[in-house]
Each structure stands twice: as structure tokens, then as C-alpha cells.
Design a protein around this motif. Sequence first.
Motif, PDB file in Angstrom:
ATOM      1  N   PRO A   1      73.441  15.975 -99.187  1.00 38.63           N
ATOM      2  CA  PRO A   1      72.649  14.967 -99.899  1.00 38.63           C
ATOM      3  C   PRO A   1      73.247  14.483-101.205  1.00 38.63           C
ATOM      4  O   PRO A   1      72.781  13.487-101.749  1.00 38.63           O
ATOM      5  CB  PRO A   1      71.319  15.696-100.135  1.00 38.63           C
ATOM      6  CG  PRO A   1      71.675  17.149-100.125  1.00 38.63           C
ATOM      7  CD  PRO A   1      72.766  17.289 -99.121  1.00 38.63           C
ATOM      8  N   THR A   2      74.225  15.149-101.731  1.00 41.76           N
ATOM      9  CA  THR A   2      74.820  14.719-103.000  1.00 41.76           C
ATOM     10  C   THR A   2      76.163  14.018-102.813  1.00 41.76           C
ATOM     11  O   THR A   2      76.799  13.635-103.796  1.00 41.76           O
ATOM     12  CB  THR A   2      75.015  15.927-103.931  1.00 41.76           C
ATOM     13  OG1 THR A   2      75.892  16.871-103.307  1.00 41.76           O
ATOM     14  CG2 THR A   2      73.689  16.584-104.255  1.00 41.76           C
TER      15      THR A   2
ATOM     16  N   GLU B   1      73.950  11.550 -95.845  1.00 37.33           N
ATOM     17  CA  GLU B   1      73.346  12.400 -94.829  1.00 37.33           C
ATOM     18  C   GLU B   1      72.650  13.590 -95.475  1.00 37.33           C
ATOM     19  O   GLU B   1      73.066  14.077 -96.546  1.00 37.33           O
ATOM     20  CB  GLU B   1      74.401  12.878 -93.830  1.00 37.33           C
ATOM     21  CG  GLU B   1      75.051  11.736 -93.050  1.00 37.33           C
ATOM     22  CD  GLU B   1      76.056  12.235 -92.039  1.00 37.33           C
ATOM     23  OE1 GLU B   1      76.520  13.392 -92.191  1.00 37.33           O
ATOM     24  OE2 GLU B   1      76.384  11.500 -91.104  1.00 37.33           O
ATOM     25  N   SER B   2      71.584  14.070 -94.818  1.00 38.46           N
ATOM     26  CA  SER B   2      70.797  15.180 -95.362  1.00 38.46           C
ATOM     27  C   SER B   2      71.606  16.476 -95.409  1.00 38.46           C
ATOM     28  O   SER B   2      71.315  17.367 -96.210  1.00 38.46           O
ATOM     29  CB  SER B   2      69.535  15.390 -94.523  1.00 38.46           C
ATOM     30  OG  SER B   2      69.867  15.676 -93.168  1.00 38.46           O
TER      31      SER B   2
ATOM     32  N   SER C   1      69.511  10.540 -92.319  1.00 36.36           N
ATOM     33  CA  SER C   1      70.690   9.764 -92.688  1.00 36.36           C
ATOM     34  C   SER C   1      70.257   8.363 -93.100  1.00 36.36           C
ATOM     35  O   SER C   1      69.283   7.819 -92.564  1.00 36.36           O
ATOM     36  CB  SER C   1      71.666   9.676 -91.508  1.00 36.36           C
ATOM     37  OG  SER C   1      72.766   8.858 -91.816  1.00 36.36           O
TER      38      SER C   1
END
Length: 379
Positions: free
Chosen positions: A241-242, A237-238, A185
Motif C-alpha cells: 500500500p505504500t 495494490e493492497s 487495487s
Amino acid sequence: MRLGFILLNVLVGTSAVAVDYPLPAGHREAFMANTGAAMVASPGNVLFNPAGLGFRDTDKLSLSVSGNAISSQKFDIPYQKIVPQEMTIRPTLAASIYPTTFGTGAFFVANPLAFQIIASSSQSLSGGYFLNSTQKVRQDAIVIGGSFGSSLGERFAWGVSGGVQTGTDESTHYFTLTQGGAYASTQFAQRDEKKTAIIVIPGIMAKVTEAWTVGLSMKLLPFFIESTATEFSSKLESTSPTTIQETVTTYDPQAEASMAVRLGQNFSLIGGNRVNLDVVYNSQSKTRNADGTIDTSAEDWFYAFGWRNTSPEGWEPLFGYARGESEPATSDLITAGVSITKRRNEIIVGAFHMGTTPKSENGSKFSSYGIMFSSNVAF
């Protein structure tokens, strides 16, 4: 933005629109731990007690400039590595004082509060997570105004200062949360606040005896011309991710302004020794958060001692110590300097150290030290 909120509490409730200031300000007052309620005929009267202008015994115009030539700040947060060490050049007060038929007038520009903290930290968390952060906090206050003081006989004087005070608070916070070397994050947060208020400082002063002077002044913020704050945050945040999560909130942070009352005494002792004793009370203030909740800053007290020794050789040593007590922390201010006078011209050089100690085990320490100067030239 946790650092910003901690810092405001540690500095004994200080904000950029506070009516009293923890760092040195004024002319001789700055070198005597801000003891100025009963100081006579000083350019710093415009900030501490304008009634002192009423006892000015010269018909000469004077110009005064004082400030901190070099200063450094240090800020300690438990379990975090802090690297502020920000060097600054900060003028504190410029004043022009002139006599009139009915008393003494003055125009002044003051910058009694200015500092910046930059903090970087790295922490290991449970679950193999690592938190890296960079935080920055900056506060600044500028006061522009005029003063007038007049005496009623040889024993009593009154005065008032009035003007506009603008304060800015800025804080930014960027952190990354990683696990196994991969980003989990990232978040950036920024808060900008600006307040502009009318400031009024009425005061009275009395020479009870030839060796004892008493002064009383108040600092008031009767109303605010401007009061705005903007908070911006961006988070990624992973797990998504977009998708960038962003929020922007603008609101009025001012809920209730504080006031300050300063009572001081000046004693002329044997051997050319002069002692100042000041007690300052700051009332509580209230600020509004972005979600509408109200934070209350507790009232606090300052106790200050100042000493100087007049010398026929034209130089004087000065010293001061002040102690502040509030709910979150205690503060200590130590000042010292040497004044050199030639005819009606005076220059002072010295140094200061200001530190705060939190009353909570999880609190944070703040300290600032620097070199000071002040000059006053009469025409």
C-alpha cells in the motif's frame, strides 16, 4: 484504456488524422450522406472535390458556415453499463469562396471529426472481486487550408485543396478492484496523442452529358509535421500500500498513413430530381504502440447515395444514405434536410444518425445523432 482501442476499431478505422470521415461534413454534402465527388459549385468542394469550384458560374463572393448544432453519442460495451450522452456544439466547415481571373479560390477551416465518450461500468468477477471503472475517450480534428478550381472549356474542370490537419486523441481509464468492501487495487491510465500533417486533395470533374457528371478525387497525407504520444499509468495494490508503481512512455505513434480515393457520379433526372452516387476507398494504415509493436488498420469501403429535388418555389428536400464496410465493423449513415434558397442565399436544416455494428460477438456498438445546419451567403 481498452475502451479507447475498441472505439477506434468500431468507428471503421477512424482516427483524428484519418483522410476520410464517417460523420456528416460539408455544405449540401452533409445532408446527402457525404456524396460530393461529382457535386458542382458547393462550398463543400474544398473537402470532397475541389474541381467542383471550377464549374462555379457566378462572380459573387460567398461565405458558408455549416455544422452540427446539437449532437449526442451512445456507446455500448457488452456486460458494462455505459452512460455517455455527451451533448456538443461542433462547427464543421467555414469557407470563403471568391472568383479570380483564372478560376475560383477558397479559404476554409473545418472540424470534420469531434466526439467524446464517457463510460462508467461495474462488474462482478470470480473470487468475490468487484471491478468499477470510469473511462473517457475524446477525438478531434481541425483542417485549415485553401482550394483552387478551374475549368478547361465547358466540360472539364480540375482543382486542388491543401492545408494542415491537426488531430488529437485522448483517453483516460480509472478502475478500482475491491474484495469484501476493501480495496485490492487501483489504477489510473492516460494516453494523449497529437498528430499534425500536411493534407492534399487533388480532383478532376467532367460533364459527360448535360445530365451526367463524373468526379474523382484523392486525399493524401504526404508527410507529418508532428507525431507524438504519451502514456502514463499509476497503480497501487493492497499487498504493497505504500508503493506507487508509475510509468511514463513517450513515442512516435505514426507508422504508415492511409489515403482515400473518392469516385462519384451526379445524375439530373426528370422532375428536378438529382442523384449522387459515391464510392470511397480508404487504404490500410499502421500505428505504433508504446512497446514498439505495430497495429494495422484494415482497408475499408464506403458506398453513398444522395438525393435532392430542385423546386421553383425555392425549397428543396435532401436525403442521403451511406454504408461502410471494414474488417471490424459495418457503419450506416442516414441524413435528411430541407434547403431554402432566396436569390443566391441558401440555408439548410436537417438531422443525421450514424451507427456502427461490430462483426465480433464481443464487439461494441456506437451511434451518434444530431441536428445539422448550413448556410451560404453570396455578396
